[in-house]
Scaffold this motif. Structure first.
Motif, PDB file in Angstrom:
ATOM      1  N   MET A   1       0.839  -1.187   0.000  1.00  0.00           N
ATOM      2  CA  MET A   1       0.000   0.000   0.000  1.00  0.00           C
ATOM      3  C   MET A   1       0.885   1.252   0.000  1.00  0.00           C
ATOM      4  SD  MET A   1      -2.901   1.092   2.758  1.00  0.00           S
ATOM      5  CE  MET A   1      -2.070   2.183   3.892  1.00  0.00           C
ATOM      6  N   ASN A   2       0.584   2.169  -0.889  1.00  0.00           N
ATOM      7  CA  ASN A   2       1.316   3.425  -0.938  1.00  0.00           C
ATOM      8  C   ASN A   2       0.777   4.391   0.105  1.00  0.00           C
ATOM      9  OD1 ASN A   2       2.891   2.626  -3.079  1.00  0.00           O
ATOM     10  ND2 ASN A   2       1.540   3.496  -4.628  1.00  0.00           N
ATOM     11  N   ASN A   3       1.655   5.205   0.652  1.00  0.00           N
ATOM     12  CA  ASN A   3       1.214   6.256   1.560  1.00  0.00           C
ATOM     13  C   ASN A   3       0.613   7.387   0.748  1.00  0.00           C
ATOM     14  OD1 ASN A   3       2.045   5.014   3.951  1.00  0.00           O
ATOM     15  ND2 ASN A   3       4.124   5.773   3.713  1.00  0.00           N
ATOM     16  N   PRO A   4      -0.467   8.012   1.247  1.00  0.00           N
ATOM     17  CA  PRO A   4      -1.037   9.152   0.530  1.00  0.00           C
ATOM     18  C   PRO A   4      -0.015  10.281   0.414  1.00  0.00           C
ATOM     19  CG  PRO A   4      -2.462   8.459   2.353  1.00  0.00           C
ATOM     20  CD  PRO A   4      -1.185   7.704   2.468  1.00  0.00           C
ATOM     21  N   LYS A   5      -0.147  11.056  -0.670  1.00  0.00           N
ATOM     22  CA  LYS A   5       0.730  12.206  -0.888  1.00  0.00           C
ATOM     23  C   LYS A   5      -0.133  13.425  -1.166  1.00  0.00           C
ATOM     24  CE  LYS A   5       4.743   9.668  -2.566  1.00  0.00           C
ATOM     25  NZ  LYS A   5       4.243   8.325  -2.380  1.00  0.00           N
ATOM     26  N   ILE A   6       0.315  14.564  -0.640  1.00  0.00           N
ATOM     27  CA  ILE A   6      -0.380  15.831  -0.883  1.00  0.00           C
ATOM     28  C   ILE A   6       0.607  16.854  -1.413  1.00  0.00           C
ATOM     29  CG2 ILE A   6      -2.145  15.447   0.888  1.00  0.00           C
ATOM     30  CD1 ILE A   6      -0.430  17.601   2.546  1.00  0.00           C
ATOM     31  N   LYS A   7       0.072  17.835  -2.131  1.00  0.00           N
ATOM     32  CA  LYS A   7       0.854  18.992  -2.577  1.00  0.00           C
ATOM     33  C   LYS A   7       0.345  20.202  -1.821  1.00  0.00           C
ATOM     34  CE  LYS A   7       2.804  18.460  -6.969  1.00  0.00           C
ATOM     35  NZ  LYS A   7       3.288  17.930  -7.873  1.00  0.00           N
ATOM     36  N   ILE A   8       1.283  20.998  -1.343  1.00  0.00           N
ATOM     37  CA  ILE A   8       0.960  22.250  -0.656  1.00  0.00           C
ATOM     38  C   ILE A   8       1.574  23.370  -1.495  1.00  0.00           C
ATOM     39  CG2 ILE A   8       1.172  23.601   1.454  1.00  0.00           C
ATOM     40  CD1 ILE A   8       1.828  20.873   2.894  1.00  0.00           C
ATOM     41  N   VAL A   9       0.722  24.185  -2.102  1.00  0.00           N
ATOM     42  CA  VAL A   9       1.178  25.306  -2.927  1.00  0.00           C
ATOM     43  C   VAL A   9       1.090  26.569  -2.080  1.00  0.00           C
ATOM     44  CG1 VAL A   9       0.820  26.617  -5.056  1.00  0.00           C
ATOM     45  CG2 VAL A   9       0.326  24.150  -5.005  1.00  0.00           C
ATOM     46  N   VAL A  10       2.235  27.214  -1.855  1.00  0.00           N
ATOM     47  CA  VAL A  10       2.304  28.412  -1.020  1.00  0.00           C
ATOM     48  C   VAL A  10       2.608  29.607  -1.922  1.00  0.00           C
ATOM     49  CG1 VAL A  10       3.354  29.482   1.003  1.00  0.00           C
ATOM     50  CG2 VAL A  10       3.150  26.987   0.891  1.00  0.00           C
ATOM     51  N   LYS A  11       1.690  30.555  -1.942  1.00  0.00           N
ATOM     52  CA  LYS A  11       1.806  31.727  -2.818  1.00  0.00           C
ATOM     53  C   LYS A  11       3.149  32.425  -2.616  1.00  0.00           C
ATOM     54  CE  LYS A  11      -0.577  35.976  -3.961  1.00  0.00           C
ATOM     55  NZ  LYS A  11      -1.630  36.910  -3.586  1.00  0.00           N
ATOM     56  N   ASP A  12       3.857  32.639  -3.721  1.00  0.00           N
ATOM     57  CA  ASP A  12       5.149  33.342  -3.762  1.00  0.00           C
ATOM     58  C   ASP A  12       6.309  32.573  -3.131  1.00  0.00           C
ATOM     59  OD1 ASP A  12       3.918  35.549  -5.033  1.00  0.00           O
ATOM     60  OD2 ASP A  12       3.404  36.434  -3.095  1.00  0.00           O
ATOM     61  N   PHE A  13       6.073  31.327  -2.678  1.00  0.00           N
ATOM     62  CA  PHE A  13       7.144  30.552  -2.044  1.00  0.00           C
ATOM     63  C   PHE A  13       7.442  29.241  -2.764  1.00  0.00           C
ATOM     64  CE2 PHE A  13       5.984  33.480   1.247  1.00  0.00           C
ATOM     65  CZ  PHE A  13       7.182  33.757   1.882  1.00  0.00           C
ATOM     66  N   GLY A  14       6.432  28.620  -3.376  1.00  0.00           N
ATOM     67  CA  GLY A  14       6.661  27.374  -4.086  1.00  0.00           C
ATOM     68  C   GLY A  14       5.749  26.253  -3.619  1.00  0.00           C
ATOM     69  N   THR A  15       6.123  25.047  -4.010  1.00  0.00           N
ATOM     70  CA  THR A  15       5.293  23.869  -3.765  1.00  0.00           C
ATOM     71  C   THR A  15       6.071  22.822  -2.995  1.00  0.00           C
ATOM     72  OG1 THR A  15       4.068  24.271  -5.814  1.00  0.00           O
ATOM     73  CG2 THR A  15       3.953  22.049  -4.915  1.00  0.00           C
ATOM     74  N   MET A  16       5.392  22.238  -2.024  1.00  0.00           N
ATOM     75  CA  MET A  16       5.938  21.119  -1.252  1.00  0.00           C
ATOM     76  C   MET A  16       5.070  19.894  -1.516  1.00  0.00           C
ATOM     77  SD  MET A  16       6.402  22.845   2.511  1.00  0.00           S
ATOM     78  CE  MET A  16       5.091  24.071   2.457  1.00  0.00           C
ATOM     79  N   THR A  17       5.692  18.740  -1.511  1.00  0.00           N
ATOM     80  CA  THR A  17       4.959  17.480  -1.543  1.00  0.00           C
ATOM     81  C   THR A  17       5.255  16.768  -0.237  1.00  0.00           C
ATOM     82  OG1 THR A  17       5.166  17.330  -3.950  1.00  0.00           O
ATOM     83  CG2 THR A  17       4.604  15.295  -2.776  1.00  0.00           C
ATOM     84  N   ALA A  18       4.192  16.281   0.395  1.00  0.00           N
ATOM     85  CA  ALA A  18       4.345  15.555   1.649  1.00  0.00           C
ATOM     86  C   ALA A  18       3.710  14.184   1.529  1.00  0.00           C
ATOM     87  CB  ALA A  18       3.704  16.324   2.799  1.00  0.00           C
TER      88      ALA A  18
END
Length: 167
Positions: A1-18
């Motif tokens: 089973m894969n762990n869920p992944k999310i993207k966090i888009v932060v205005k003017d700072f960039g994108t993180m994937t967790a």
């Protein structure tokens, strides 16, 4: 089973994937994913930023209007949940709470640096796997006092959107 992944888009700072770890904190991950899917976090801010420690968001909008979700049981060892052995190391996502161990709802924090004194005391539930430099950029913003809050970014750090990219 894969762990869920999310993207966090932060205005003017960039994108993180967790990546989220339901085996460590199942109800916490379920609650967080539900909020992400509902669009709850879009437009909210990182309202507490402490360089060398963490960045916290998920509870306020730009005008400091409070938003919140129902509280959940704190899934951490000191609260009778020993299977959550996730360490509070750089990049780890964890649930914010009050002194009440079962008060976590929507506010979360991302570790900027290691804080082992939080281990077993807070429900760690994921980790940034791409874009840790975004945490570094946010941690470097000037902060000050606003009302009864310390460590508030002088210019709002806005979560443009969060989305589930893998379940």
């Amino acid at each position: 089973m894969n762990n869920p992944k999310i993207k966090i888009v932060v205005k003017d700072f960039g994108t993180m994937t967790a990546e989220l770890y339901p085996e460590k904190a199942p109800k916490t991950v379920e609650n967080f994913l539900g909020l992400v899917k509902s669009g709850f976090y879009s437009g909210l801010i990182f309202h507490r930023v402490i360089s060398g420690f963490m960045i916290q968001g998920g509870g306020y909008n730009e005008s400091f209007g409070e938003t919140d979700a129902p509280a959940i049981k704190g899934e951490f060892a000191a609260n009778g949940f020993p299977q959550n052995d996730l360490k509070h190391t750089r990049g780890v996502l964890s649930m914010a709470r009050t002194n009440n161990p079962n008060s976590a709802s929507s506010q979360f924090f991302i570790m900027h640096q290691n804080a082992p004194y939080l281990d077993r005391q807070y429900a760690g539930f994921g980790a940034v796997i791409e874009g840790i430099e975004v945490v570094d950029k946010i941690a470097a913003v000037p902060t000050g006092r606003m009302g009864w809050f310390d460590d508030v970014p002088r210019v709002p750090v806005v979560i443009e959107k969060m989305e589930v990219v893998e379940e």
